[in-house]
Design an enzyme around this catalytic site. Structure first.
Site, PDB file in Angstrom:
ATOM      1  N   ASP A  82       0.821  -1.209   0.000  1.00 36.18           N
ATOM      2  CA  ASP A  82       0.000   0.000   0.000  1.00 36.18           C
ATOM      3  C   ASP A  82       0.862   1.270   0.000  1.00 36.18           C
ATOM      4  OD1 ASP A  82      -2.550   1.132  -0.030  1.00 36.18           O
ATOM      5  OD2 ASP A  82      -2.565   1.414   2.142  1.00 36.18           O
ATOM      6  N   HIS A  83       0.416   2.274  -0.741  1.00 38.67           N
ATOM      7  CA  HIS A  83       1.050   3.597  -0.749  1.00 38.67           C
ATOM      8  C   HIS A  83       2.552   3.558  -1.028  1.00 38.67           C
ATOM      9  CE1 HIS A  83      -2.186   6.352   0.154  1.00 38.67           C
ATOM     10  NE2 HIS A  83      -2.654   5.503   1.033  1.00 38.67           N
ATOM     11  N   GLY A 205      -8.997   5.632   4.110  1.00 40.51           N
ATOM     12  CA  GLY A 205      -9.470   6.392   5.268  1.00 40.51           C
ATOM     13  C   GLY A 205     -10.883   6.023   5.685  1.00 40.51           C
ATOM     14  N   SER A 207     -11.911   4.335   8.095  1.00 43.03           N
ATOM     15  CA  SER A 207     -12.123   4.307   9.553  1.00 43.03           C
ATOM     16  C   SER A 207     -12.953   5.492  10.027  1.00 43.03           C
ATOM     17  CB  SER A 207     -10.772   4.311  10.286  1.00 43.03           C
ATOM     18  OG  SER A 207     -10.056   3.136  10.020  1.00 43.03           O
ATOM     19  N   THR A 229      -6.832   2.409  10.669  1.00 36.76           N
ATOM     20  CA  THR A 229      -6.821   3.081  11.976  1.00 36.76           C
ATOM     21  C   THR A 229      -7.819   2.458  12.962  1.00 36.76           C
ATOM     22  OG1 THR A 229      -6.147   5.116  10.900  1.00 36.76           O
ATOM     23  CG2 THR A 229      -7.086   5.327  13.106  1.00 36.76           C
TER      24      THR A 229
END
Ligand SMILES: [Zn+2]
Length: 276
Positions: A82-83, A205, A207, A229
Protein backbone atom coordinates in the site's frame (compact mmCIF):
# COMPACT_ATOMS: atom_id res chain seq x y z
CA UNK A 1 -5.69 -19.55 0.13
CA UNK A 2 -3.38 -16.92 -1.33
CA UNK A 3 -5.63 -15.31 -3.95
CA UNK A 4 -4.96 -12.65 -6.63
CA UNK A 5 -6.33 -9.27 -5.54
CA UNK A 6 -8.02 -8.88 -8.94
CA UNK A 7 -10.07 -12.04 -8.30
CA UNK A 8 -11.29 -10.75 -4.94
CA UNK A 9 -12.24 -7.36 -6.44
CA UNK A 10 -13.95 -8.95 -9.48
CA UNK A 11 -16.06 -11.15 -7.20
CA UNK A 12 -16.96 -8.14 -5.03
CA UNK A 13 -18.04 -6.16 -8.12
CA UNK A 14 -20.17 -9.07 -9.36
CA UNK A 15 -21.87 -9.57 -5.99
CA UNK A 16 -22.04 -5.83 -5.17
CA UNK A 17 -20.08 -6.44 -1.99
CA UNK A 18 -17.33 -4.38 -0.40
CA UNK A 19 -13.86 -5.96 -0.40
CA UNK A 20 -12.32 -5.36 3.03
CA UNK A 21 -8.64 -4.36 2.94
CA UNK A 22 -6.84 -4.18 6.30
CA UNK A 23 -3.33 -3.03 7.17
CA UNK A 24 -0.69 -5.36 8.58
CA UNK A 25 1.87 -3.71 10.87
CA UNK A 26 3.16 -6.78 12.69
CA UNK A 27 2.60 -10.52 12.45
CA UNK A 28 -0.34 -10.51 14.88
CA UNK A 29 -2.27 -8.20 12.52
CA UNK A 30 -2.02 -10.74 9.71
CA UNK A 31 -3.08 -13.57 12.05
CA UNK A 32 -6.05 -11.53 13.32
CA UNK A 33 -7.25 -10.47 9.86
CA UNK A 34 -7.10 -14.02 8.50
CA UNK A 35 -8.88 -15.40 11.60
CA UNK A 36 -11.57 -12.74 11.06
CA UNK A 37 -11.94 -13.61 7.38
CA UNK A 38 -12.32 -17.31 8.23
CA UNK A 39 -14.92 -16.54 10.93
CA UNK A 40 -16.90 -14.38 8.47
CA UNK A 41 -16.45 -16.82 5.57
CA UNK A 42 -15.36 -13.85 3.43
CA UNK A 43 -12.27 -12.82 1.48
CA UNK A 44 -9.82 -10.25 2.84
CA UNK A 45 -6.97 -8.15 1.46
CA UNK A 46 -3.92 -7.82 3.73
CA UNK A 47 -1.95 -4.64 3.09
CA UNK A 48 1.59 -3.63 4.02
CA UNK A 49 2.22 0.08 3.62
CA UNK A 50 5.51 1.62 2.57
CA UNK A 51 5.56 3.26 6.03
CA UNK A 52 5.39 -0.19 7.63
CA UNK A 53 8.21 -1.39 5.37
CA UNK A 54 10.27 1.60 6.56
CA UNK A 55 9.39 0.80 10.19
CA UNK A 56 10.72 -2.76 9.82
CA UNK A 57 13.58 -1.68 7.56
CA UNK A 58 12.65 -4.27 4.91
CA UNK A 59 9.66 -5.62 2.98
CA UNK A 60 10.54 -9.31 2.74
CA UNK A 61 10.31 -10.56 6.36
CA UNK A 62 6.76 -9.37 7.08
CA UNK A 63 5.53 -9.81 3.48
CA UNK A 64 6.71 -13.42 3.25
CA UNK A 65 5.25 -14.21 6.69
CA UNK A 66 1.94 -12.59 5.69
CA UNK A 67 1.88 -14.64 2.46
CA UNK A 68 2.56 -17.82 4.45
CA UNK A 69 -0.41 -17.00 6.72
CA UNK A 70 -2.55 -16.31 3.62
CA UNK A 71 -1.56 -19.64 2.01
CA UNK A 72 -2.50 -21.58 5.14
CA UNK A 73 -5.92 -19.92 5.41
CA UNK A 74 -9.23 -21.47 4.36
CA UNK A 75 -10.45 -17.99 3.31
CA UNK A 76 -9.42 -16.28 0.03
CA UNK A 77 -6.71 -13.84 1.09
CA UNK A 78 -4.71 -11.39 -1.04
CA UNK A 79 -1.50 -9.59 -0.04
CA UNK A 80 -1.04 -5.98 -1.21
CA UNK A 81 1.67 -3.29 -0.97
CA UNK A 82 0.00 0.00 0.00
CA UNK A 83 1.05 3.60 -0.75
CA UNK A 84 4.37 2.76 -2.40
CA UNK A 85 6.20 5.82 -3.71
CA UNK A 86 9.44 4.02 -4.62
CA UNK A 87 9.36 2.01 -7.89
CA UNK A 88 12.20 -0.17 -6.52
CA UNK A 89 9.92 -1.26 -3.67
CA UNK A 90 7.19 -2.11 -6.20
CA UNK A 91 9.66 -4.24 -8.14
CA UNK A 92 10.63 -6.04 -4.93
CA UNK A 93 6.96 -6.69 -4.07
CA UNK A 94 6.35 -8.09 -7.57
CA UNK A 95 9.42 -10.33 -7.25
CA UNK A 96 8.24 -11.61 -3.84
CA UNK A 97 4.87 -12.58 -5.34
CA UNK A 98 2.47 -10.07 -3.77
CA UNK A 99 -0.86 -9.94 -5.62
CA UNK A 100 -1.18 -6.19 -5.92
CA UNK A 101 0.40 -2.81 -5.39
CA UNK A 102 -0.90 0.69 -4.78
CA UNK A 103 1.55 3.14 -6.35
CA UNK A 104 1.16 6.62 -4.92
CA UNK A 105 2.33 9.35 -7.30
CA UNK A 106 -0.20 11.86 -5.94
CA UNK A 107 2.49 14.41 -5.07
CA UNK A 108 3.50 14.66 -8.74
CA UNK A 109 1.95 16.82 -11.44
CA UNK A 110 -0.73 15.11 -13.56
CA UNK A 111 1.69 14.48 -16.43
CA UNK A 112 4.46 13.06 -14.20
CA UNK A 113 1.93 11.00 -12.22
CA UNK A 114 0.60 9.39 -15.43
CA UNK A 115 4.12 8.67 -16.72
CA UNK A 116 5.31 7.15 -13.42
CA UNK A 117 2.17 5.04 -12.92
CA UNK A 118 2.10 3.84 -16.54
CA UNK A 119 5.70 2.62 -16.19
CA UNK A 120 4.86 0.77 -12.96
CA UNK A 121 1.71 -0.65 -14.62
CA UNK A 122 3.75 -2.13 -17.47
CA UNK A 123 6.03 -3.93 -15.02
CA UNK A 124 3.17 -5.11 -12.77
CA UNK A 125 1.06 -6.40 -15.65
CA UNK A 126 4.00 -8.30 -17.15
CA UNK A 127 4.01 -10.28 -13.86
CA UNK A 128 0.24 -10.54 -13.38
CA UNK A 129 0.20 -8.04 -10.51
CA UNK A 130 -2.85 -5.81 -10.00
CA UNK A 131 -2.14 -2.05 -9.75
CA UNK A 132 -4.02 0.65 -7.84
CA UNK A 133 -3.16 4.35 -8.08
CA UNK A 134 -4.60 7.78 -7.40
CA UNK A 135 -4.81 11.25 -8.85
CA UNK A 136 -2.92 14.14 -7.28
CA UNK A 137 -3.79 16.90 -4.93
CA UNK A 138 -7.18 18.36 -5.54
CA UNK A 139 -8.01 20.12 -2.33
CA UNK A 140 -5.30 19.67 0.25
CA UNK A 141 -1.80 18.60 1.17
CA UNK A 142 -2.80 15.03 2.03
CA UNK A 143 -3.35 14.19 -1.65
CA UNK A 144 -6.73 12.72 -2.50
CA UNK A 145 -7.27 11.80 1.14
CA UNK A 146 -7.77 15.33 2.43
CA UNK A 147 -11.37 15.71 3.64
CA UNK A 148 -12.18 18.46 1.13
CA UNK A 149 -10.44 16.87 -1.88
CA UNK A 150 -12.73 15.54 -4.61
CA UNK A 151 -11.91 13.38 -7.63
CA UNK A 152 -13.30 14.73 -10.90
CA UNK A 153 -15.08 11.94 -12.88
CA UNK A 154 -13.85 13.18 -16.27
CA UNK A 155 -10.25 13.45 -15.12
CA UNK A 156 -10.53 10.05 -13.40
CA UNK A 157 -11.67 8.41 -16.64
CA UNK A 158 -8.81 9.97 -18.55
CA UNK A 159 -6.29 8.98 -15.84
CA UNK A 160 -7.38 5.31 -15.84
CA UNK A 161 -7.22 5.19 -19.65
CA UNK A 162 -3.79 6.83 -19.81
CA UNK A 163 -2.17 4.79 -17.01
CA UNK A 164 -3.79 1.38 -17.58
CA UNK A 165 -4.37 0.88 -13.84
CA UNK A 166 -6.68 -1.83 -12.44
CA UNK A 167 -8.20 0.11 -9.52
CA UNK A 168 -8.54 3.80 -8.64
CA UNK A 169 -8.34 5.34 -5.16
CA UNK A 170 -10.79 8.25 -5.06
CA UNK A 171 -11.29 11.39 -3.00
CA UNK A 172 -14.92 11.41 -1.89
CA UNK A 173 -14.78 12.89 1.62
CA UNK A 174 -12.50 10.71 3.77
CA UNK A 175 -9.05 11.36 5.20
CA UNK A 176 -6.42 9.08 6.71
CA UNK A 177 -6.02 8.19 10.41
CA UNK A 178 -9.44 9.37 11.62
CA UNK A 179 -10.27 8.23 15.16
CA UNK A 180 -13.85 9.52 15.04
CA UNK A 181 -16.51 8.54 12.53
CA UNK A 182 -17.36 12.01 11.31
CA UNK A 183 -16.36 11.88 7.64
CA UNK A 184 -19.18 12.81 5.26
CA UNK A 185 -19.09 10.77 2.07
CA UNK A 186 -20.15 12.34 -1.20
CA UNK A 187 -22.45 9.52 -2.33
CA UNK A 188 -23.58 11.38 -5.45
CA UNK A 189 -19.96 11.77 -6.57
CA UNK A 190 -19.29 8.07 -5.88
CA UNK A 191 -22.16 7.16 -8.21
CA UNK A 192 -20.85 9.51 -10.91
CA UNK A 193 -17.31 8.12 -10.56
CA UNK A 194 -18.71 4.58 -10.73
CA UNK A 195 -20.37 5.44 -14.04
CA UNK A 196 -17.31 7.24 -15.45
CA UNK A 197 -14.52 4.86 -14.41
CA UNK A 198 -14.20 1.31 -15.82
CA UNK A 199 -12.16 -0.12 -12.89
CA UNK A 200 -13.04 -0.78 -9.21
CA UNK A 201 -13.00 2.29 -6.94
CA UNK A 202 -11.04 2.28 -3.68
CA UNK A 203 -11.84 4.16 -0.48
CA UNK A 204 -8.91 5.11 1.74
CA UNK A 205 -9.47 6.39 5.27
CA UNK A 206 -12.65 4.35 5.76
CA UNK A 207 -12.12 4.31 9.55
CA UNK A 208 -13.67 7.78 9.68
CA UNK A 209 -16.90 6.79 7.95
CA UNK A 210 -20.07 5.86 9.90
CA UNK A 211 -20.89 2.23 9.05
CA UNK A 212 -24.31 2.87 7.45
CA UNK A 213 -22.58 5.34 5.09
CA UNK A 214 -19.94 2.74 4.25
CA UNK A 215 -22.70 0.40 3.08
CA UNK A 216 -24.35 3.18 1.05
CA UNK A 217 -20.96 3.89 -0.53
CA UNK A 218 -20.65 0.23 -1.56
CA UNK A 219 -24.15 0.38 -3.04
CA UNK A 220 -23.12 3.53 -4.94
CA UNK A 221 -20.11 1.75 -6.45
CA UNK A 222 -17.11 1.70 -4.09
CA UNK A 223 -15.43 -1.71 -4.07
CA UNK A 224 -12.18 -1.87 -2.07
CA UNK A 225 -12.62 -0.49 1.45
CA UNK A 226 -9.32 0.23 3.25
CA UNK A 227 -9.59 0.10 7.03
CA UNK A 228 -6.46 0.56 9.15
CA UNK A 229 -6.82 3.08 11.98
CA UNK A 230 -10.05 1.58 13.34
CA UNK A 231 -8.41 -1.84 13.82
CA UNK A 232 -5.23 -0.36 15.30
CA UNK A 233 -7.53 1.38 17.76
CA UNK A 234 -9.15 -1.96 18.66
CA UNK A 235 -5.75 -3.63 19.05
CA UNK A 236 -4.13 -0.88 21.10
CA UNK A 237 -7.16 -0.22 23.31
CA UNK A 238 -7.20 -3.92 24.25
CA UNK A 239 -3.46 -3.88 25.02
CA UNK A 240 -3.81 -0.70 27.08
CA UNK A 241 -6.68 -2.15 29.14
CA UNK A 242 -4.83 -5.43 29.67
CA UNK A 243 -1.64 -3.74 30.84
CA UNK A 244 -3.57 -1.43 33.17
CA UNK A 245 -5.32 -4.45 34.73
CA UNK A 246 -2.15 -6.59 34.82
CA UNK A 247 0.75 -4.22 35.55
CA UNK A 248 3.14 -7.11 36.29
CA UNK A 249 2.74 -8.87 32.92
CA UNK A 250 5.90 -8.78 30.80
CA UNK A 251 5.34 -11.64 28.32
CA UNK A 252 4.08 -9.98 25.09
CA UNK A 253 1.84 -12.99 24.45
CA UNK A 254 -0.17 -12.06 27.55
CA UNK A 255 -1.38 -8.80 25.96
CA UNK A 256 -0.94 -9.52 22.22
CA UNK A 257 -3.14 -12.62 22.56
CA UNK A 258 -6.30 -10.83 23.73
CA UNK A 259 -5.52 -7.89 21.39
CA UNK A 260 -5.29 -10.26 18.41
CA UNK A 261 -8.59 -11.91 19.44
CA UNK A 262 -10.33 -8.53 19.71
CA UNK A 263 -9.02 -7.46 16.30
CA UNK A 264 -10.09 -10.77 14.71
CA UNK A 265 -13.62 -10.33 16.07
CA UNK A 266 -13.77 -6.77 14.70
CA UNK A 267 -12.50 -7.90 11.26
CA UNK A 268 -15.17 -10.64 11.21
CA UNK A 269 -17.87 -8.11 12.09
CA UNK A 270 -16.70 -5.65 9.40
CA UNK A 271 -16.42 -8.34 6.71
CA UNK A 272 -19.89 -9.67 7.57
CA UNK A 273 -21.21 -6.12 7.14
CA UNK A 274 -19.41 -5.56 3.81
CA UNK A 275 -20.40 -8.95 2.38
CA UNK A 276 -24.08 -9.10 3.24
ZN1 LIG B 1 -4.43 5.26 2.04
Amino acid sequence: VLTPTGEILDAAVKERHGAGAFNVVQLEHAEAIVAGAEAAGAPAILQLSENTVRFHGALAPLALATMAIARASSAPVAVHLDHATDPALVHEAVALGLGSVMFDASRMSYVDNVAAVAAVATHCHRHGVHLEAELGEIGGKDGVHAPHARTDPGEAHRYVTETGIDALAVAVGTSHAMLTREATLDLDLIARLHNAVPVPLVLHGSSGVPEPDLLRAVEAGLVKINIATHLNNTLTTTIRAHLAAHPKDVDPRRYLGPARDAMAAEVARLLTLLNR
